[in-house]
Design an enzyme around this catalytic site. Structure first.
Site, mmCIF file in Angstrom:
data_model
loop_
_atom_site.group_PDB
_atom_site.id
_atom_site.type_symbol
_atom_site.label_atom_id
_atom_site.label_comp_id
_atom_site.label_asym_id
_atom_site.label_seq_id
_atom_site.Cartn_x
_atom_site.Cartn_y
_atom_site.Cartn_z
ATOM 1 C CD1 TRP A 166 -0.507 -1.416 3.192
ATOM 2 C CD2 TRP A 166 0.286 0.662 3.290
ATOM 3 N NE1 TRP A 166 0.426 -1.541 4.205
ATOM 4 C CE2 TRP A 166 0.958 -0.288 4.553
ATOM 5 C CE3 TRP A 166 0.851 1.771 3.249
ATOM 6 C CZ2 TRP A 166 1.502 0.273 5.499
ATOM 7 C CZ3 TRP A 166 1.735 2.341 4.287
ATOM 8 C CH2 TRP A 166 2.099 1.449 5.466
ATOM 9 C CG ASN A 167 5.072 1.281 0.404
ATOM 10 O OD1 ASN A 167 4.500 0.089 0.061
ATOM 11 N ND2 ASN A 167 6.381 1.430 0.680
ATOM 12 C CE LYS A 190 -4.129 -9.346 -2.418
ATOM 13 N NZ LYS A 190 -4.592 -8.349 -1.391
ATOM 14 N N GLY A 243 6.390 -6.401 0.476
ATOM 15 C CA GLY A 243 5.521 -6.302 1.722
ATOM 16 C C GLY A 243 6.317 -6.581 2.846
ATOM 17 N N GLY A 244 5.524 -7.111 4.033
ATOM 18 C CA GLY A 244 6.142 -7.463 5.476
ATOM 19 C C GLY A 244 6.757 -8.567 5.429
ATOM 20 C CD GLU A 265 11.624 -3.916 -1.788
ATOM 21 O OE1 GLU A 265 11.953 -3.902 -0.642
ATOM 22 O OE2 GLU A 265 10.731 -3.105 -2.168
ATOM 23 C CG LEU A 266 10.514 -9.061 2.378
ATOM 24 C CD1 LEU A 266 10.915 -10.522 3.439
ATOM 25 C CD2 LEU A 266 9.001 -9.287 1.968
ATOM 26 C CB CYS A 299 10.922 -1.392 1.642
ATOM 27 S SG CYS A 299 9.493 -1.764 1.029
ATOM 28 C CD GLU A 398 9.977 -2.301 7.730
ATOM 29 O OE1 GLU A 398 10.455 -1.727 6.577
ATOM 30 O OE2 GLU A 398 9.309 -3.416 7.355
#
Length: 506
Positions: A166-167, A190, A243-244, A265-266, A299, A398
């Site tokens: 969402w960022n 998605k 995401g997380g 990519e976290l 991130c 984080e």
């Protein structure tokens, strides 16, 4: 309250704008006929409704993508022809900057000024990958058998599942969409259930660019069932996730079902290391860009400032002076410098970490609360915590918000040790006027991206990615093409002689 997107009224007293799913080139209602609201972070009010995708919807989208990969015009196009379509998509984005920027700003609270800048640059990613389209090639191999001619080629994988957060929906989707299409794959996206609107507006341009039906599909909805079904689907050959870490663990488990290739990519707990010989004014601006840009929802957020003891007090003074003048307000106002957090859950998380930091013995040097002049929306002040204890949760976990931990160090070795004392390894900033020191520290710091005397710079040519809790795989640059293709080795027997003993490997 009323806002406008390029002549379209978003008056909340009327029916909300409704978004359907995009499957096989058509806008379709979800199988369950359910929708859910999306909220404007600046006001906390619903402004549109988004389709709640089901497992059935996901299957339809994946089947459409699989068919397009094997049987549509897309399957028979040359790489050059595909590159032209990717380039055309970039052109259409460039023609719709203002509209896309406003949609994203309204949907996730990013500053309109930042989104305009991002949208002006976003087409460059499509132009870059379009240029790579007909340069994806293998190699001839100097094989140790004189009667064999052996070469490799790179081929698309098939159906790619892209899970985006969402960022930064448009930017992070682009990092997946552009190379995936360039390589010849088809894709099912998605997006986060929190911020789907701007991506759905972008998909209208995909259709306009002329991509065949089924090449790009979007299923909105929640992790269960939409995300879970997509990442475990037997026809999905690649999952690209941003995401997380906790959500990533679910994705990793799901891909055990289909053995899909996976890139993650976290997040990060990235250090900004300020040495005593740095240009301190520039370093302070770099710290601010790293942690207070995008309200810390990045991130690569530089959430730990490691300051040499000799300039510690000076940097703190300069930091507080500048952030005390940050203009927090409506992201649609051009003079705002910080907008809201994207979700109420994220606001609650930041508040909980601030309370935790105080309980752990940290000291707030600035901020630590919601701004008093903003009664609505999900705003939080830029916040600085002073810590001597590197083991605290505030300095290890984080937060994904505008909270900075400042920590002193005495020499280069201690700076490197502090920088590496985390399970994350995504980004780092180094501020020094000593070129040799910059090279030494850049080599020793564990991070997939290292910025020297700058921070949060991006380019289509530069790969991004990390290791540890920051994930694996790379997005951006030529390396991304390898994430979306597979190598095939071809052996051609040049000999006219009979086959030798079939029971002995040649």
């Amino acid at each position: 309250m009323e806002q406008t997107v390029k002549g379209m009224s978003l008056d909340r007293s009327t029916d909300l704008k409704k978004y359907n799913l995009y499957i096989n080139g058509e806008w379709v209602e979800p199988a369950g006929h359910e929708y859910f609201p999306s909220y404007n972070p600046a006001t906390g009010e619903a402004w549109c409704e988004v389709a709640k995708g089901t497992a059935e919807d996901v299957d339809k989208a994946v089947q459409a993508a699989h068919h397009a990969f094997l049987h549509s015009d897309w399957a028979s196009m040359t790489f050059t022809e595909r590159g032209r379509l990717v380039y055309r998509l970039g052109e259409l984005i460039a023609e719709n900057i203002e509209e896309l920027a406003r949609y994203e700003s309204i949907d996730n609270g990013k500053l309109i000024r930042e989104m305009r800048g991002q949208l002006r640059y976003l087409p460059e990613f499509f132009y870059y990958y379009a240029g790579l389209a007909d340069k994806i090639h293998g190699h001839t191999l100097p094989i140790d058998k004189q009667d064999m001619f052996t070469f490799t080629s790179r081929e698309p994988l098939g159906v790619v599942a892209a899970i985006t957060p969402w960022n930064s929906p448009l930017y992070l989707t682009t990092l997946k969409l552009a190379p995936a299409l360039t390589a010849g794959n088809t894709i099912v996206i998605k997006p986060s259930e929190m911020t789907s609107a701007s991506l759905l507006e972008l998909v209208k341009l995909v259709e306009k660019a002329g991509f065949p039906p089924g090449v790009v599909n979007v299923v909105t909805g929640f992790g269960m069932p939409a995300g879970n079904t997509l990442t475990a689907h037997p026809l999905v050959r690649k999952v690209a996730f941003t995401g997380g870490a906790e959500s990533a663990r679910h994705v990793v488990r799901n891909t055990a079902e289909n053995f899909a290739q996976l890139s993650l990519e976290l997040g990060g707990k990235s250090p900004n290391i300020i040495f005593e010989d740095a240009d301190l004014d520039n370093a302070v601006m770099g710290i601010i860009a790293g942690i207070f840009g995008a309200s810390g929802q990045s991130c690569v957020a530089g959430s730990r400032a490691l300051l040499h003891a000799d300039i510690y007090d000076q940097v703190i003074e300069k930091l507080i002076d500048r952030i005390s003048r940050i203009r927090i307000g409506d992201p649609l106002h051009d003079d705002s410098e910080m907008g809201p957090l994207a979700t109420p859950a994220q606001l609650k998380r930041v508040e909980e970490f601030v309370s935790l930091g105080l309980a752990e013995g940290g000291k707030i040097l600035y901020g630590g609360k919601r701004p008093e002049h903003l009664q609505n929306g999900w705003y939080f002040e830029p916040t600085i915590f002073e810590y001597a204890d590197q083991t605290s949760r505030l300095t290890q976990e984080e937060i994904f918000g505008p909270v900075l931990s400042v920590i002193p160090f005495r020499d280069e070795a201690e700076a490197i040790a502090l920088a590496n004392d985390t399970e994350y390894a995504l980004a780092a900033g180094i501020w020094t006027s000593n070129v040799a020191k910059a090279h030494r520290v850049a080599k020793e710091v564990r991070a997939g991206i290292v910025w020297v005397n700058t921070y949060r710079s991006i380019s289509p040519m530069a790969p991004i990615g990390g290791s540890g809790l920051s994930g694996y795989g790379r997005e951006g640059g030529c390396e991304a093409i390898y994430e979306y293709t597979q190598s095939k080795t071809v052996w051609i027997n040049l000999s006219q002689e009979s086959m030798p003993d079939p029971f002995i490997m040649r």
